[in-house]
Design a protein around this motif. Sequence first.
Motif, PDB file in Angstrom:
ATOM      1  N   VAL A 360      -5.486  20.704  -4.544  1.00 44.26           N
ATOM      2  CA  VAL A 360      -5.899  19.811  -3.457  1.00 44.26           C
ATOM      3  C   VAL A 360      -4.741  18.863  -3.111  1.00 44.26           C
ATOM      4  O   VAL A 360      -4.483  17.905  -3.832  1.00 44.26           O
ATOM      5  CB  VAL A 360      -7.125  18.974  -3.887  1.00 44.26           C
ATOM      6  N   PRO A 361      -4.012  19.146  -2.028  1.00 37.49           N
ATOM      7  CA  PRO A 361      -2.840  18.324  -1.721  1.00 37.49           C
ATOM      8  C   PRO A 361      -3.165  16.985  -1.057  1.00 37.49           C
ATOM      9  O   PRO A 361      -4.209  16.835  -0.420  1.00 37.49           O
ATOM     10  CB  PRO A 361      -2.035  19.211  -0.769  1.00 37.49           C
ATOM     11  N   PHE A 362      -2.251  16.050  -1.211  1.00 39.40           N
ATOM     12  CA  PHE A 362      -2.379  14.717  -0.608  1.00 39.40           C
ATOM     13  C   PHE A 362      -1.141  14.410   0.229  1.00 39.40           C
ATOM     14  O   PHE A 362      -0.008  14.607  -0.213  1.00 39.40           O
ATOM     15  CB  PHE A 362      -2.495  13.643  -1.700  1.00 39.40           C
ATOM     16  N   LEU A 363      -1.384  13.894   1.434  1.00 37.28           N
ATOM     17  CA  LEU A 363      -0.299  13.450   2.318  1.00 37.28           C
ATOM     18  C   LEU A 363      -0.400  11.936   2.421  1.00 37.28           C
ATOM     19  O   LEU A 363      -1.459  11.395   2.745  1.00 37.28           O
ATOM     20  CB  LEU A 363      -0.497  14.093   3.700  1.00 37.28           C
ATOM     21  N   TYR A 364       0.680  11.234   2.138  1.00 38.12           N
ATOM     22  CA  TYR A 364       0.690   9.770   2.217  1.00 38.12           C
ATOM     23  C   TYR A 364       0.949   9.365   3.659  1.00 38.12           C
ATOM     24  O   TYR A 364       1.866   9.908   4.301  1.00 38.12           O
ATOM     25  CB  TYR A 364       1.787   9.249   1.298  1.00 38.12           C
ATOM     26  N   TYR A 365       0.175   8.400   4.175  1.00 41.72           N
ATOM     27  CA  TYR A 365       0.279   8.004   5.586  1.00 41.72           C
ATOM     28  C   TYR A 365       1.756   7.796   5.960  1.00 41.72           C
ATOM     29  O   TYR A 365       2.520   7.198   5.201  1.00 41.72           O
ATOM     30  CB  TYR A 365      -0.529   6.716   5.857  1.00 41.72           C
ATOM     31  N   GLY A 366       2.111   8.301   7.114  1.00 45.68           N
ATOM     32  CA  GLY A 366       3.478   8.089   7.606  1.00 45.68           C
ATOM     33  C   GLY A 366       4.481   9.135   7.134  1.00 45.68           C
ATOM     34  O   GLY A 366       5.521   9.319   7.752  1.00 45.68           O
ATOM     35  N   ASP A 367       4.171   9.846   6.051  1.00 45.20           N
ATOM     36  CA  ASP A 367       5.094  10.902   5.613  1.00 45.20           C
ATOM     37  C   ASP A 367       5.139  12.030   6.644  1.00 45.20           C
ATOM     38  O   ASP A 367       6.126  12.755   6.719  1.00 45.20           O
ATOM     39  CB  ASP A 367       4.691  11.462   4.242  1.00 45.20           C
ATOM     40  N   GLU A 368       4.066  12.172   7.415  1.00 40.35           N
ATOM     41  CA  GLU A 368       4.043  13.242   8.419  1.00 40.35           C
ATOM     42  C   GLU A 368       5.064  13.012   9.530  1.00 40.35           C
ATOM     43  O   GLU A 368       5.426  13.944  10.240  1.00 40.35           O
ATOM     44  CB  GLU A 368       2.629  13.426   9.013  1.00 40.35           C
ATOM     45  N   ILE A 369       5.529  11.771   9.689  1.00 40.86           N
ATOM     46  CA  ILE A 369       6.574  11.528  10.693  1.00 40.86           C
ATOM     47  C   ILE A 369       7.892  11.150   9.998  1.00 40.86           C
ATOM     48  O   ILE A 369       8.862  10.783  10.661  1.00 40.86           O
ATOM     49  CB  ILE A 369       6.158  10.434  11.717  1.00 40.86           C
ATOM     50  N   GLY A 370       7.915  11.219   8.693  1.00 48.37           N
ATOM     51  CA  GLY A 370       9.152  10.902   7.960  1.00 48.37           C
ATOM     52  C   GLY A 370       9.468   9.417   7.954  1.00 48.37           C
ATOM     53  O   GLY A 370      10.638   9.013   8.074  1.00 48.37           O
ATOM     54  N   MET A 371       8.441   8.577   7.804  1.00 47.55           N
ATOM     55  CA  MET A 371       8.712   7.125   7.740  1.00 47.55           C
ATOM     56  C   MET A 371       9.703   6.842   6.618  1.00 47.55           C
ATOM     57  O   MET A 371       9.665   7.466   5.563  1.00 47.55           O
ATOM     58  CB  MET A 371       7.408   6.349   7.500  1.00 47.55           C
ATOM     59  N   ARG A 372      10.583   5.878   6.883  1.00 41.22           N
ATOM     60  CA  ARG A 372      11.631   5.575   5.914  1.00 41.22           C
ATOM     61  C   ARG A 372      11.118   4.646   4.822  1.00 41.22           C
ATOM     62  O   ARG A 372      10.202   3.863   5.037  1.00 41.22           O
ATOM     63  CB  ARG A 372      12.816   4.902   6.619  1.00 41.22           C
ATOM     64  N   TYR A 373      11.763   4.736   3.670  1.00 44.75           N
ATOM     65  CA  TYR A 373      11.538   3.768   2.592  1.00 44.75           C
ATOM     66  C   TYR A 373      12.393   2.559   2.960  1.00 44.75           C
ATOM     67  O   TYR A 373      13.604   2.686   3.130  1.00 44.75           O
ATOM     68  CB  TYR A 373      11.990   4.396   1.275  1.00 44.75           C
ATOM     69  N   LEU A 374      11.768   1.395   3.144  1.00 40.63           N
ATOM     70  CA  LEU A 374      12.513   0.233   3.642  1.00 40.63           C
ATOM     71  C   LEU A 374      12.912  -0.722   2.519  1.00 40.63           C
ATOM     72  O   LEU A 374      12.199  -0.850   1.518  1.00 40.63           O
ATOM     73  CB  LEU A 374      11.669  -0.525   4.673  1.00 40.63           C
ATOM     74  N   ASP A 375      14.014  -1.391   2.747  1.00 37.77           N
ATOM     75  CA  ASP A 375      14.508  -2.356   1.775  1.00 37.77           C
ATOM     76  C   ASP A 375      13.890  -3.714   2.116  1.00 37.77           C
ATOM     77  O   ASP A 375      14.414  -4.449   2.946  1.00 37.77           O
ATOM     78  CB  ASP A 375      16.044  -2.391   1.890  1.00 37.77           C
ATOM     79  N   VAL A 376      12.735  -4.001   1.535  1.00 37.40           N
ATOM     80  CA  VAL A 376      12.035  -5.254   1.854  1.00 37.40           C
ATOM     81  C   VAL A 376      11.708  -6.006   0.569  1.00 37.40           C
ATOM     82  O   VAL A 376      11.574  -5.391  -0.489  1.00 37.40           O
ATOM     83  CB  VAL A 376      10.710  -4.990   2.625  1.00 37.40           C
ATOM     84  N   PRO A 377      11.572  -7.342   0.665  1.00 37.63           N
ATOM     85  CA  PRO A 377      11.223  -8.102  -0.546  1.00 37.63           C
ATOM     86  C   PRO A 377       9.837  -7.729  -1.065  1.00 37.63           C
ATOM     87  O   PRO A 377       8.990  -7.279  -0.295  1.00 37.63           O
ATOM     88  CB  PRO A 377      11.229  -9.568  -0.076  1.00 37.63           C
ATOM     89  N   THR A 378       9.636  -7.950  -2.339  1.00 38.92           N
ATOM     90  CA  THR A 378       8.360  -7.565  -2.948  1.00 38.92           C
ATOM     91  C   THR A 378       7.195  -8.309  -2.308  1.00 38.92           C
ATOM     92  O   THR A 378       7.320  -9.460  -1.874  1.00 38.92           O
ATOM     93  CB  THR A 378       8.389  -7.833  -4.464  1.00 38.92           C
ATOM     94  N   LYS A 379       6.051  -7.640  -2.231  1.00 40.71           N
ATOM     95  CA  LYS A 379       4.833  -8.249  -1.688  1.00 40.71           C
ATOM     96  C   LYS A 379       3.672  -7.876  -2.597  1.00 40.71           C
ATOM     97  O   LYS A 379       3.505  -6.702  -2.936  1.00 40.71           O
ATOM     98  CB  LYS A 379       4.604  -7.691  -0.276  1.00 40.71           C
ATOM     99  N   GLU A 380       2.885  -8.846  -2.987  1.00 42.18           N
ATOM    100  CA  GLU A 380       1.671  -8.617  -3.773  1.00 42.18           C
ATOM    101  C   GLU A 380       1.906  -7.705  -4.978  1.00 42.18           C
ATOM    102  O   GLU A 380       1.153  -6.742  -5.212  1.00 42.18           O
ATOM    103  CB  GLU A 380       0.567  -8.050  -2.871  1.00 42.18           C
TER     104      GLU A 380
END
Length: 522
Positions: A360-380
């Motif tokens: 049973v495969p899982f697709l993480y939201y945004g991976d379908e358009i190749g969203m980038r991993y962003l360099d952002v400060p930690t949150k929560e």
Amino acid sequence: MAASWLKNTVFYEIYPQSFYDTNGDGIGDINGITEKLDYIKGLGCNAIWINPCFDSPFKDAGYDVRDYKKVAGRYGTNEDLYRLFEEAHKKDMKVLLDLVPGHTSEEHEWFRQSQKAEQNEYSDRFIWTDFCFKGASGFPYVGGESERSGCYILNFFKCQPALNYGFLNVTEPWQKSMQDPAAIATREAMKDIMRFWLSHGCDGFRVDMAYSLVKNDDDKKSGTSAIWHDVRRMLDLEYPEAAMVAEWSNPPLALRAGYDTAFCLNEVGSGYSTLMRDYYNHVYSEEVPKNAEDHSYFKKDAGGSINRFLDSYMDWYEDTKDIGYMSFFTCNHDTVRPGYNLDERELKLAYSFIFTLPGVPFLYYGDEIGMRYLDVPTKEGGYFRTGSRTPMQWSSGKNLGFSSASSDKLYLPVDSDNNAPTVETQEKDKNSLFYAVKGILALRHSEEDLQADAEFVPVCTEEDKPFVYKRGKLFCMVNTTGKTLEVSLNDMPKGDVLYKIGDVAIKDGKLIVEAQSFAVMR
Ligand code: NOJ
């Protein structure tokens, strides 16, 4: 095996705070998910898993639950969630919630009561030592913050006290056995929470740290597994079609404990790291050597071998194929996004493989358009994970269509790159990653041989040849290198191409797979 609907299910994982904001407060909400059900279904995902959406102080982004039965105000109301279940069911879609059974928030009412000096119903709902200066014999603990004289054990971060399901082997006077009434009461309380959501229309749970319940239970076979067997018995009687998905780094154990499917997680040598990003484990420990070698299989010409993946996967597969499923994912809210390491073509190949695996495969939201991993400060409490949790990129509009709030009010910043991928642009381009995902998922739904149950048999795993595997009667083939690869097989496909990235051909008895290509053939 309980939930028969899993056989032809592809999940879409939604991080609710970052998916779609309908009330303009800068945070995604439940109604936003309901509005986007058609989009998700159109992509080819017929079920969703929502990360914890319950009342919480959000010190671990909601994995610190303050009230299990209440939707967090920032996401909407319980009624909104009931409506989401209803709307999803009308579209023949299923909804999983995230159950966090191992710990609560330190602000949960149970914990507020438990820390009191006078004995009460919740005194042993958590795990306490019997003296304020007595540590917890090897378990992480907090002392000095409670009214009662004792220290309490943690399950993860400091904000997450461990719930008491008992100890399999009791070695200290303060440890309760699994049969202790307090340990049983914890288990019953968790079942009550499950019944609550199932009775309102939820279709099952992704279970957080499912392995973590019983302490001093080294092999997890008789302690923690017994708890899940008990839960399964309840579900079989009351909600036989409820699906249970385990976060448990050992799928064979999780399935034997009564789960329907378990994630193939990122242990060294297995799953994600060998395929998508070889030095993933270094990222996890935040020691990324700049020149770390990357032999991940889908990285073009990185010298990766599919055998490193198959070595661990096939053992698990053989061990589990008759008892349940395994779940592979494009990534999740705890990993870097695959686009951090793979370019668009590499992603197309990787996803084609993932979505033609059994289980049973899982697709993480945004991976379908190749969203980038962003360099952002930690949150929560996200730390490096925060970069994979940024808002969904819907359109070229304000905040990339995520929210109408002013940009300083957003939960996390949206990708500011001029070329940030969006659903809008990729829906217009038949060569986009989005269309590759849509294409392979449509094929998966139309061919039973590509779904959860059909046999998976590697046919050619030799280096310098295309990797060929059979799913039932269908042939899948992939070449991740920059040069054409060929192989002749005893059992050859007839030649009908059902789906392809790049190009393949059969010539002079040989299967020829062009550079960076993938195909499904009959
Ligand atoms: C695993 C979850 O996926 C992660 O996000 C969370 O921080 C921990 N469990 C603790 O609940």
